[in-house]
Enzyme design. Structure first.
Site, PDB file in Angstrom:
ATOM      1  N   ARG A   1      15.741 107.994  -2.783  1.00 60.20           N
ATOM      2  CA  ARG A   1      17.193 108.040  -2.963  1.00 60.20           C
ATOM      3  C   ARG A   1      17.943 108.228  -1.657  1.00 60.20           C
ATOM      4  O   ARG A   1      19.071 107.795  -1.531  1.00 60.20           O
ATOM      5  CB  ARG A   1      17.562 109.158  -3.941  1.00 60.20           C
ATOM      6  CG  ARG A   1      17.115 108.827  -5.343  1.00 60.20           C
ATOM      7  CD  ARG A   1      17.584 109.854  -6.345  1.00 60.20           C
ATOM      8  NE  ARG A   1      16.761 109.734  -7.544  1.00 60.20           N
ATOM      9  CZ  ARG A   1      16.093 110.712  -8.102  1.00 60.20           C
ATOM     10  NH1 ARG A   1      16.127 111.911  -7.569  1.00 60.20           N
ATOM     11  NH2 ARG A   1      15.385 110.518  -9.176  1.00 60.20           N
ATOM     12  N   VAL A   2      17.350 108.918  -0.706  1.00 58.33           N
ATOM     13  CA  VAL A   2      18.090 109.174   0.535  1.00 58.33           C
ATOM     14  C   VAL A   2      17.440 108.550   1.767  1.00 58.33           C
ATOM     15  O   VAL A   2      18.056 108.510   2.836  1.00 58.33           O
ATOM     16  CB  VAL A   2      18.287 110.699   0.778  1.00 58.33           C
ATOM     17  CG1 VAL A   2      19.142 111.312  -0.291  1.00 58.33           C
ATOM     18  CG2 VAL A   2      16.953 111.409   0.871  1.00 58.33           C
TER      19      VAL A   2
END
Lengths: 129, 505
Positions: free
Chosen positions: B367-368
Site C-alpha cells: 500500500r505504501v
C-alpha cells in the site's frame, strides 16, 4: 450469580463485625434455605478455610535468628517490624545458615538483617569491581 | 601503586560503601502452579508486566505478572516452571519487564529475553529497554519514501517495500515464506541496515540451519537472531517479538534503519492463546482472547520511519503468517492483513508448478511501497503487476479454449515470459539495477524470440554482457530514468542481441 467464593469472602468480612456469631450463622443458613442454595455450603466452607488460612499466614510473624536470641533482641526485632504489642502470633526459630542477625516475615514483607544477606550484598558489590 | 594495592583499595572502598541496613522487601507466595502459570498471593504493590523472581530450591526463576486480580496475581513463568512449588517465595523486582540492548548483540543468537544461546561471550547489560514500549506518535513519523530492496525481482518490481513499512508475508506451510525473509536479509549486505530475525515456535534445527546460512553468506555481521523455539514455554514465544522489537528500537535510536522479521505471528498468537486460557481469560473466536488484535497491532505499530526531529531511523517489519489451506479469511490472517501496509501472498499451487518465489500477484499488494520505489523501477515495472495478474486469469480460461485471438495470444505469451523471468533461486538476491534491465528487456519484447525455457539463461547472459561492456548503464538507472537513459538501455540491449546473433551464426 454470586459465586461461593464471593459469599465466603463477604461472610468472613461480616463475621468480624458481628457480636452474636450464632445468630449470624442462623440468619445465613435461613437465607440459603429460602434461596434454595444449600448445595453451595461445602464450597463456601472450602473457600472460608482458604481465606482464614491466608489471613492467618499473613498475620503470623515468623522471625528466624542466626543464633539463640535474648528476649530483648526479640522485642527489638518486633519493634522494627512494627509489631509492637499487637496481638499477633509470633513464631521464633533459630536458623544457623543465617550466621548472625535475623530474617523476619510479616504481612507480606521480608525484613533481612542477617549476616548471610549482608554477605550476599557484598558479593554483588565486589563482583562489580 | 601496584595492581594488588589498587585491588585492595577498591575492595575496601566497596566494603565501606556497602549498605548494612535491614533490607525490606515485599514478598508473596505461590498458591497454585501448573502449565507454566502460577497464582501468587500477596504483593499488593505489584504492577502489571512487572518482573518477579520466584525462589526455588535449585535457582531463582523469572516470571512476569500478567493478571492482577482481587486476591491473587496470575504470573507466567519463563523457564524452570517445574522447579516452582506451592508455597514458593515470590519477590518483586520493581522493574517492568525489560531486556538488555546494545551494539554487541550484532552477530549473536539469543533467547526471547535476549540472553545469548550461541555459546559465545556474555553480553554486558549496559542499557535496558522496556519490552512493551509505546509506539512513536503521529507527529514523530514520516512517510515511507526510502526503498528497502529485497533482491527478489517479483517483490522489488511489483510489491515494493519501503523503510518503515510493515509488509506481511502470508501463505501455507512450505510455500517459501521464510526463504523470502532470509533472502531479504541477505540482500541488506552493505546497505547499513541492521536485521533482526525472530523465530517463534520454530524447530531448533531450522533456526540452526538459518544461522548457518546467514553466517556462510556473511549476513550475521549485521543480523541478530532471537529464538523462542517450539520446545520453550508459551511465555517465551509470547515475549520474543516484543523484546526483539525493543532491541530494534535501540538501533533506531542510534539513527539506524532496522529490518525485523517475525517468523511467525500465527505461532505467536497460539502461544498467547495458550497463556490466556491458562490464566482463565475469557476465550473468544477460535478460543483466542479478546485482545489478540491488540497483541499484534501494538507490536507492529512500533515499526515506523521516524522524522529527523524525533531521532530519525526506521523499523521495517516483515511479519510472517501461516495460513491453513490458503484460507486468508481466518481470524489471525485477517487481523494481521488489516494491521500491515500490504501483503506478499505465497501460494502452494504456484510453488508446486515450479514458480518460485510462489507469489500470487493478484492477491499481493504494497500500500505504501510505491512511493519508495526508485524512479527507473517505477517506470519499467509500473504495468507489470496488472499484466501478470491478467495473464494468470487468462491462463485459466485459455485452458478451455482452443482458438484465441492474436492479442490474447500475445498477452499469454508475454505473461509466460515474465513469469519465467521472475523465477529466482533461493539465496540469490539480484541488485535492483540488474532487475531494472531484465524487466525492461522482457517488457520491451527483447525476449520475445527466446524460447521460454531459455529466458533465464538469456537474461543471465544479458546481465554478464552488460557488466562487461555497458556497466555504466547500471549506475545510470539507479539515479533516475529519462529518454537518454532509456535510449542507452535500448542501445545496450540491441548490442547484446547483435552479439547473440553473431554467436549463433
Amino acid at each position: 450469580m454470586i459465586s461461593s467464593k464471593q459469599i465466603a469472602k463477604e461472610l468472613f468480612k461480616e463475621s468480624k463485625k458481628t457480636n452474636d456469631l450464632s445468630l449470624f450463622v442462623d440468619n445465613f443458613m435461613q437465607y440459603l434455605k429460602s434461596k434454595k442454595l444449600e448445595y453451595i455450603i461445602p464450597s463456601v466452607l472450602k473457600h472460608l478455610e482458604i481465606i482464614e488460612k491466608r489471613e492467618k499466614d499473613l498475620l503470623t510473624a515468623k522471625i528466624s535468628f542466626g543464633k539463640e536470641p535474648t528476649d530483648e533482641t526479640v522485642k527489638m526485632v518486633k519493634n522494627h517490624i512494627k509489631l509492637g504489642e499487637k496481638d499477633t502470633d509470633v513464631v521464633v526459630d533459630v536458623e544457623k545458615d543465617l550466621i548472625g542477625g535475623f530474617v523476619a516475615e510479616y504481612n507480606g514483607v521480608i525484613y533481612d538483617g542477617s549476616l548471610k544477606g549482608y554477605i550476599r550484598g557484598l558479593e554483588k558489590a565486589l563482583l562489580q569491581i | 601503586m601496584s595492581n594488588a594495592d589498587i585491588l585492595i583499595k577498591k575492595i575496601k572502598e566497596k566494603i565501606n560503601s556497602s549498605d548494612f541496613s535491614i533490607e525490606e522487601q515485599e514478598v508473596g507466595r505461590v498458591v497454585e502452579v501448573g502449565d507454566g502459570i502460577a497464582r501468587v498471593s500477596g504483593l499488593p504493590q505489584c504492577s502489571a508486566m512487572e518482573m518477579l523472581v520466584i525462589e526455588t530450591e535449585q535457582k531463582s526463576v523469572f516470571a512476569v505478572a500478567l493478571n492482577l486480580e482481587e486476591d491473587t496475581i496470575g504470573v507466567v513463568i519463563f523457564d524452570g516452571a517445574h522447579l516452582v512449588k506451592e508455597g514458593s517465595l515470590v519477590k518483586k523486582t520493581n522493574e517492568i519487564l525489560s531486556v538488555p540492548v546494545g551494539d554487541e548483540f550484532l552477530g549473536r543468537v539469543t533467547d526471547a529475553l535476549l540472553r545469548p544461546i550461541d555459546g559465545g561471550s556474555k553480553i554486558d547489560e549496559k542499557e535496558k529497554y522496556i519490552v512493551e514500549r509505546v509506539a512513536p506518535g503521529v507527529m514523530k513519523r514520516e512517510p515511507v519514501t526510502v526503498p528497502l530492496q529485497t533482491g527478489i525481482m517479483a517483490i522489488d518490481g511489483m510489491i515494493p517495500i519501503g523503510r518503515g513499512q510493515r509488509e506481511l508475508i502470508i501463505g501455507d506451510r512450505q510455500t517459501g515464506k521464510t526463504a523470502v525473509a532470509i533472502d531479504t536479509i541477505l540482500n541488506q549486505k552493505g546497505q547499513n541496515i541492521v536485521c533482526i530475525y525472530i523465530a517463534i515456535g520454530q524447530k531448533r534445527s531450522k533456526v540452526s540451519r538459518i544461522v548457518e546460512k546467514l553466517k556462510k553468506e556473511g549476513a550475521m555481521e549485521y543480523t541478530v537472531v532471537v529464538s523462542a523455539s517450539s520446545s520453550e514455554s508459551a511465555a517465551m514465544s509470547y515475549v520474543a517479538p516484543y523484546s526483539a522489537t525493543a532491541l530494534a528500537e535501540y538501533y533506531m535510536d542510534q539513527k539506524k534503519d532496522v529490518l525485523v522479521v517475525y517468523d511467525d505471528l500465527s505461532k505467536h498468537a497460539v502461544a498467547y492463546r495458550e497463556m490466556s486460557l491458562l490464566l482463565r481469560r475469557p476465550p473468544g473466536r477460535e478460543a483466542y482472547p479478546g485482545d489478540v488484535f491488540y497483541l499484534h497491532s501494538r507490536l507492529l505499530e512500533r515499526a515506523c520511519r521516524r522524522n529527523e526531529e524525533s531521532g530519525g531511523g526506521s523499523i521495517t517489519a516483515l511479519p510472517v503468517i501461516e495460513t491453513q489451506a490458503g484460507d486468508v479469511s481466518a481470524y489471525i490472517p485477517t487481523n494481521v492483513i488489516s494491521i500491515t501496509d500490504g501483503q506478499i501472498f505465497l501460494e502452494s499451487n504456484l510453488f508446486f508448478k515450479g514458480i518460485r518465489p510462489a507469489i500470487n500477484v493478484g492477491l499481493s499488494v504494497s500500500r505504501v511501497g510505491g512511493s519508495a520505489q526508485i524512479k527507473a523501477m517505477k517506470k519499467v515495472a509500473g504495468k507489470m503487476k496488472l499484466d501478470l495478474a491478467q495473464f494468470r486469469e487468462l491462463e485459466a480460461f485459455a485452458q478451455f479454449s482452443s482458438d484465441l485471438d492474436a492479442s490474447t495470444k500475445k498477452q499469454l505469451d508475454r505473461g509466460s515470459r515474465i513469469t519465467e523471468l521472475l523465477k529466482q533461486s533461493q539465496y540469490s538476491p539480484i541488485p535492483v539495477s540488474k532487475q531494472i534491465i531484465s524487466i525492461y528487456a522482457v517488457n520491451a519484447g527483447h525476449f520475445d524470440d527466446v524460447a521460454i525455457e531459455n529466458i533465464r539463461k538469456t537474461n543471465d547472459n544479458l546481465i554478464s554482457y552488460m557488466e562487461k561492456s555497458q556497466s555504466h548503464v547500471f549506475d545510470a538507472v539507479l539515479n533516475g530514468w529519462d529518454e537518454k537513459i532509456e535510449s542507452e538501455v535500448k542501445t545496450a540491449l540491441e548490442g547484446f542481441k547483435k552479439q547473440k546473433t553473431e554467436e549463433e551464426k
